[in-house]
Design a protein around this motif. Structure first.
Motif, PDB file in Angstrom:
ATOM      1  N   GLY A   1      -1.452  14.397  -0.066  1.00 51.10           N
ATOM      2  CA  GLY A   1      -2.793  14.950  -0.033  1.00 51.10           C
ATOM      3  C   GLY A   1      -3.881  13.938   0.221  1.00 51.10           C
ATOM      4  O   GLY A   1      -5.020  14.304   0.552  1.00 51.10           O
ATOM      5  N   ASP A   2      -3.581  12.634   0.060  1.00 49.90           N
ATOM      6  CA  ASP A   2      -4.582  11.603   0.314  1.00 49.90           C
ATOM      7  C   ASP A   2      -4.707  11.343   1.815  1.00 49.90           C
ATOM      8  O   ASP A   2      -3.747  11.499   2.567  1.00 49.90           O
ATOM      9  CB  ASP A   2      -4.205  10.294  -0.385  1.00 49.90           C
ATOM     10  CG  ASP A   2      -4.406  10.362  -1.890  1.00 49.90           C
ATOM     11  OD1 ASP A   2      -4.997  11.359  -2.358  1.00 49.90           O
ATOM     12  OD2 ASP A   2      -3.955   9.428  -2.585  1.00 49.90           O
ATOM     13  N   THR A   3      -5.885  10.932   2.221  1.00 55.35           N
ATOM     14  CA  THR A   3      -6.119  10.634   3.636  1.00 55.35           C
ATOM     15  C   THR A   3      -6.052   9.148   3.940  1.00 55.35           C
ATOM     16  O   THR A   3      -6.094   8.762   5.107  1.00 55.35           O
ATOM     17  CB  THR A   3      -7.488  11.176   4.070  1.00 55.35           C
ATOM     18  OG1 THR A   3      -8.507  10.582   3.252  1.00 55.35           O
ATOM     19  CG2 THR A   3      -7.548  12.698   3.928  1.00 55.35           C
ATOM     20  N   ALA A   4      -5.975   8.329   2.902  1.00 52.71           N
ATOM     21  CA  ALA A   4      -5.908   6.881   3.092  1.00 52.71           C
ATOM     22  C   ALA A   4      -4.973   6.285   2.056  1.00 52.71           C
ATOM     23  O   ALA A   4      -4.723   6.881   1.000  1.00 52.71           O
ATOM     24  CB  ALA A   4      -7.294   6.246   2.986  1.00 52.71           C
ATOM     25  N   VAL A   5      -4.448   5.121   2.361  1.00 56.19           N
ATOM     26  CA  VAL A   5      -3.545   4.446   1.439  1.00 56.19           C
ATOM     27  C   VAL A   5      -4.317   3.805   0.296  1.00 56.19           C
ATOM     28  O   VAL A   5      -5.531   3.591   0.383  1.00 56.19           O
ATOM     29  CB  VAL A   5      -2.704   3.375   2.164  1.00 56.19           C
ATOM     30  CG1 VAL A   5      -1.799   4.002   3.206  1.00 56.19           C
ATOM     31  CG2 VAL A   5      -3.602   2.297   2.782  1.00 56.19           C
ATOM     32  N   THR A   6      -3.592   3.508  -0.764  1.00 53.81           N
ATOM     33  CA  THR A   6      -4.111   2.774  -1.916  1.00 53.81           C
ATOM     34  C   THR A   6      -3.427   1.419  -1.970  1.00 53.81           C
ATOM     35  O   THR A   6      -2.214   1.325  -1.780  1.00 53.81           O
ATOM     36  CB  THR A   6      -3.835   3.537  -3.219  1.00 53.81           C
ATOM     37  OG1 THR A   6      -4.573   4.751  -3.215  1.00 53.81           O
ATOM     38  CG2 THR A   6      -4.243   2.712  -4.433  1.00 53.81           C
ATOM     39  N   VAL A   7      -4.189   0.372  -2.217  1.00 56.69           N
ATOM     40  CA  VAL A   7      -3.615  -0.964  -2.393  1.00 56.69           C
ATOM     41  C   VAL A   7      -3.043  -1.033  -3.802  1.00 56.69           C
ATOM     42  O   VAL A   7      -3.771  -0.886  -4.782  1.00 56.69           O
ATOM     43  CB  VAL A   7      -4.672  -2.060  -2.185  1.00 56.69           C
ATOM     44  CG1 VAL A   7      -4.042  -3.438  -2.354  1.00 56.69           C
ATOM     45  CG2 VAL A   7      -5.310  -1.938  -0.817  1.00 56.69           C
ATOM     46  N   ARG A   8      -1.731  -1.241  -3.910  1.00 64.63           N
ATOM     47  CA  ARG A   8      -1.064  -1.160  -5.204  1.00 64.63           C
ATOM     48  C   ARG A   8      -1.051  -2.465  -5.979  1.00 64.63           C
ATOM     49  O   ARG A   8      -1.008  -2.453  -7.208  1.00 64.63           O
ATOM     50  CB  ARG A   8       0.379  -0.668  -5.003  1.00 64.63           C
ATOM     51  CG  ARG A   8       0.457   0.787  -4.561  1.00 64.63           C
ATOM     52  CD  ARG A   8      -0.105   1.700  -5.615  1.00 64.63           C
ATOM     53  NE  ARG A   8      -0.098   3.092  -5.204  1.00 64.63           N
ATOM     54  CZ  ARG A   8      -0.612   4.074  -5.929  1.00 64.63           C
ATOM     55  NH1 ARG A   8      -1.171   3.799  -7.091  1.00 64.63           N
ATOM     56  NH2 ARG A   8      -0.569   5.324  -5.488  1.00 64.63           N
ATOM     57  N   ASN A   9      -1.032  -3.590  -5.308  1.00 69.45           N
ATOM     58  CA  ASN A   9      -1.058  -4.864  -6.022  1.00 69.45           C
ATOM     59  C   ASN A   9      -2.439  -5.491  -5.883  1.00 69.45           C
ATOM     60  O   ASN A   9      -3.254  -5.063  -5.059  1.00 69.45           O
ATOM     61  CB  ASN A   9       0.019  -5.811  -5.497  1.00 69.45           C
ATOM     62  CG  ASN A   9      -0.299  -6.318  -4.102  1.00 69.45           C
ATOM     63  OD1 ASN A   9      -0.770  -5.549  -3.260  1.00 69.45           O
ATOM     64  ND2 ASN A   9      -0.034  -7.586  -3.841  1.00 69.45           N
ATOM     65  N   HIS A  10      -2.704  -6.490  -6.689  1.00 76.10           N
ATOM     66  CA  HIS A  10      -3.951  -7.235  -6.552  1.00 76.10           C
ATOM     67  C   HIS A  10      -3.694  -8.438  -5.645  1.00 76.10           C
ATOM     68  O   HIS A  10      -2.944  -9.349  -6.025  1.00 76.10           O
ATOM     69  CB  HIS A  10      -4.432  -7.741  -7.911  1.00 76.10           C
ATOM     70  CG  HIS A  10      -4.795  -6.655  -8.867  1.00 76.10           C
ATOM     71  ND1 HIS A  10      -3.860  -6.031  -9.663  1.00 76.10           N
ATOM     72  CD2 HIS A  10      -5.984  -6.071  -9.139  1.00 76.10           C
ATOM     73  CE1 HIS A  10      -4.457  -5.124 -10.408  1.00 76.10           C
ATOM     74  NE2 HIS A  10      -5.748  -5.114 -10.112  1.00 76.10           N
TER      75      HIS A  10
ATOM     76  N   VAL B   1       0.852  -1.189   0.000  1.00 78.61           N
ATOM     77  CA  VAL B   1       0.000   0.000   0.000  1.00 78.61           C
ATOM     78  C   VAL B   1       0.888   1.240   0.000  1.00 78.61           C
ATOM     79  O   VAL B   1       2.000   1.210   0.525  1.00 78.61           O
ATOM     80  CB  VAL B   1      -0.960   0.046   1.212  1.00 78.61           C
ATOM     81  CG1 VAL B   1      -1.863  -1.178   1.242  1.00 78.61           C
ATOM     82  CG2 VAL B   1      -0.190   0.164   2.533  1.00 78.61           C
ATOM     83  N   THR B   2       0.387   2.321  -0.604  1.00 80.04           N
ATOM     84  CA  THR B   2       1.062   3.608  -0.541  1.00 80.04           C
ATOM     85  C   THR B   2       0.016   4.701  -0.400  1.00 80.04           C
ATOM     86  O   THR B   2      -1.148   4.519  -0.765  1.00 80.04           O
ATOM     87  CB  THR B   2       1.913   3.895  -1.800  1.00 80.04           C
ATOM     88  OG1 THR B   2       1.047   4.130  -2.916  1.00 80.04           O
ATOM     89  CG2 THR B   2       2.859   2.752  -2.109  1.00 80.04           C
ATOM     90  N   ARG B   3       0.453   5.845   0.115  1.00 79.52           N
ATOM     91  CA  ARG B   3      -0.440   7.009   0.252  1.00 79.52           C
ATOM     92  C   ARG B   3       0.204   8.189  -0.462  1.00 79.52           C
ATOM     93  O   ARG B   3       1.295   8.625  -0.118  1.00 79.52           O
ATOM     94  CB  ARG B   3      -0.674   7.322   1.731  1.00 79.52           C
ATOM     95  CG  ARG B   3      -1.476   8.596   1.973  1.00 79.52           C
ATOM     96  CD  ARG B   3      -2.046   8.621   3.381  1.00 79.52           C
ATOM     97  NE  ARG B   3      -1.055   8.471   4.429  1.00 79.52           N
ATOM     98  CZ  ARG B   3      -0.378   9.485   4.984  1.00 79.52           C
ATOM     99  NH1 ARG B   3      -0.573  10.725   4.553  1.00 79.52           N
ATOM    100  NH2 ARG B   3       0.496   9.258   5.959  1.00 79.52           N
ATOM    101  N   ASP B   4      -0.504   8.699  -1.460  1.00 81.19           N
ATOM    102  CA  ASP B   4       0.002   9.842  -2.206  1.00 81.19           C
ATOM    103  C   ASP B   4      -0.188  11.130  -1.410  1.00 81.19           C
ATOM    104  O   ASP B   4      -1.055  11.224  -0.526  1.00 81.19           O
ATOM    105  CB  ASP B   4      -0.720   9.968  -3.547  1.00 81.19           C
ATOM    106  CG  ASP B   4      -0.327   8.864  -4.514  1.00 81.19           C
ATOM    107  OD1 ASP B   4       0.803   8.347  -4.392  1.00 81.19           O
ATOM    108  OD2 ASP B   4      -1.151   8.513  -5.383  1.00 81.19           O
TER     109      ASP B   4
END
Length: 417
Positions: free
Chosen positions: A389-398, A384-387
């Motif tokens: 300005g984002d308030t939550a992480v993004t799951v980068r892999n499936h 996971v990473t958080r860009d």
């Protein structure tokens, strides 16, 4: 740019690491799995997500097919970033990587150690979810390692045991090591060796300690199996002693469960350990000491996590599996421990064949890693990473199981300074 690492052993694959420019669509809400199964969109290679932290993707040409990798590079020399253990606050508890990262304010993270995931061989025994190896967070020891025969996960390379760790010291350098438990129980009749700390399996004939860090899960699993056979029955010769304020406050013939107060230590004994604990009575003075001791490093660890080494000094240990391919997570170091490489494979259908452990080691070496350490894989693999300005992480892999799997710990990347 393409890198190639050719194996000298017959039958091993030639790895080709090629940069890719696509970004897999990912969930922006904690706990959600990424939507879709194919790359889409565009992002620059080596995207900077925070000071000292970059993220990129690339393909790996492996024997079983193309694998897709997600890579975080962390500059530990940058004072604006640090790494630590992601964990749910209790050893015997699990949460998804996205939830762990968001709750801790992490910029990024990957899943961590193998763990007690199933107890089908011990009907009626609660699955603890606790990790296999040692764990340290914020400079504090959370748990010690279970016996080798009690671990979950693929076969360990020869000469490796469950005390192997990857960690970062107070000098901000990453390294491979072993952390062993050094502890004892002081009783009116002398000192007893302590052989367990907040772990789901205790050695045969031993005494182990459980603290508030364990959580509320049942401690029965600690007396099941043996040092060589995880599926062996639970011991029927057990004893539990609760110590508070330096004195025994209660005893029981069976391990219990529930919250352990901060001022309380629970001692669990099996076989000869149970016999030794039966010598104690309510009111007896007892003191318990425990620490994790590093085998090589003289620098204290800020965090450490269990798994097993796949590269040491640029060379893979003998006996790495070069047959079984799987989705994997691995952490490596370069530049004398000053840079951290966190790699998670994608579990989408097109890439699910993954890598063998030997191919994983070759991939990390081709990225410049001198040391590398395998973590849990399969359905646990996640990044996971958080860009900004984002308030939550993004799951980068499936995740290969179609959704995030709750795990006991992980490696988190945090802002610092």
């Amino acid at each position: 740019m393409t890198r190639r690492s050719r194996r000298s052993a017959a039958g091993r694959a030639v790895l080709t690491v090629a940069t890719a420019f696509g970004v897999l669509s990912g969930a922006t809400l904690a706990g959600a799995a990424p939507a879709g199964a194919a790359p889409g969109g565009a992002a620059p290679v080596g995207k900077r997500i925070a000071p000292g932290v970059t993220y990129r993707q690339f393909d790996i040409d492996a024997a079983a097919g193309t694998a897709h990798a997600h890579l975080l590079t962390v500059d530990l020399a940058d004072p604006h970033v640090r790494v630590d253990l992601l964990h749910p606050g209790a050893v015997a508890a699990r949460a998804t990587v996205s939830r762990l990262a968001d709750s801790a304010g992490a910029l990024a993270g990957v899943n961590g150690d193998f763990f007690d995931i199933s107890e089908t061989q011990h009907p009626g025994v609660e699955v603890t979810g606790a990790a296999v190896g040692p764990a340290m967070a914020a400079g504090q020891a959370l748990k010690a390692a279970v016996p080798k025969g009690q671990r979950f996960g693929p076969a360990l390379p020869p000469g490796t045991d469950t005390m192997a760790v990857f960690g970062v010291g107070t000098d901000r350098r990453a390294r491979l090591d072993r952390l062993s438990l050094d502890g004892s129980v002081g009783t009116p009749d002398g000192r007893l060796p302590l052989k367990g700390l907040n772990q789901y399996a205790l050695p045969v004939d031993s005494v182990g300690a459980f603290t508030a860090r364990w959580g509320t899960a049942s401690r029965v699993r600690a007396v099941c199996g043996t040092d060589t056979q995880r599926s062996a029955p639970c011991s029927d010769d057990t004893y539990e002693v609760k110590v508070r304020g330096g004195r025994v406050v209660s005893v029981s013939d069976a391990p219990g469960s529930g919250t352990i107060p901060a001022d309380t230590t629970v001692l669990v004994g099996r076989e000869d350990g149970a016999r030794q604990l039966r010598e104690l009575s309510v009111g007896d003075p007892v003191d318990v000491t425990h620490t994790l001791v590093a085998a090589t490093s003289k620098v204290p660890y800020t965090f450490a996590i269990g798994g097993f080494p796949v590269l040491r000094g640029g060379t893979p240990p003998a006996g790495l599996d070069d047959v079984t391919s799987a989705v994997r997570t691995v952490v490596g170091t370069k530049d004398d421990g000053r840079k951290l490489l966190l790699l998670a494979l994608d579990g989408a259908a097109d890439y699910r064949t993954g890598l063998t452990v030997a191919e994983e080691a070759d991939a990390m070496r081709s990225l410049g890693a001198s040391d590398a350490f395998n973590l849990d894989g399969g359905g646990s693999t996640e990044m996971v990473t958080r860009d900004t300005g984002d308030t939550a992480v993004t799951v980068r892999n499936h995740p290969s199981g179609g959704a995030e799997r709750p795990v006991p710990n992980g490696i988190g990347v945090f802002p610092a300074g």
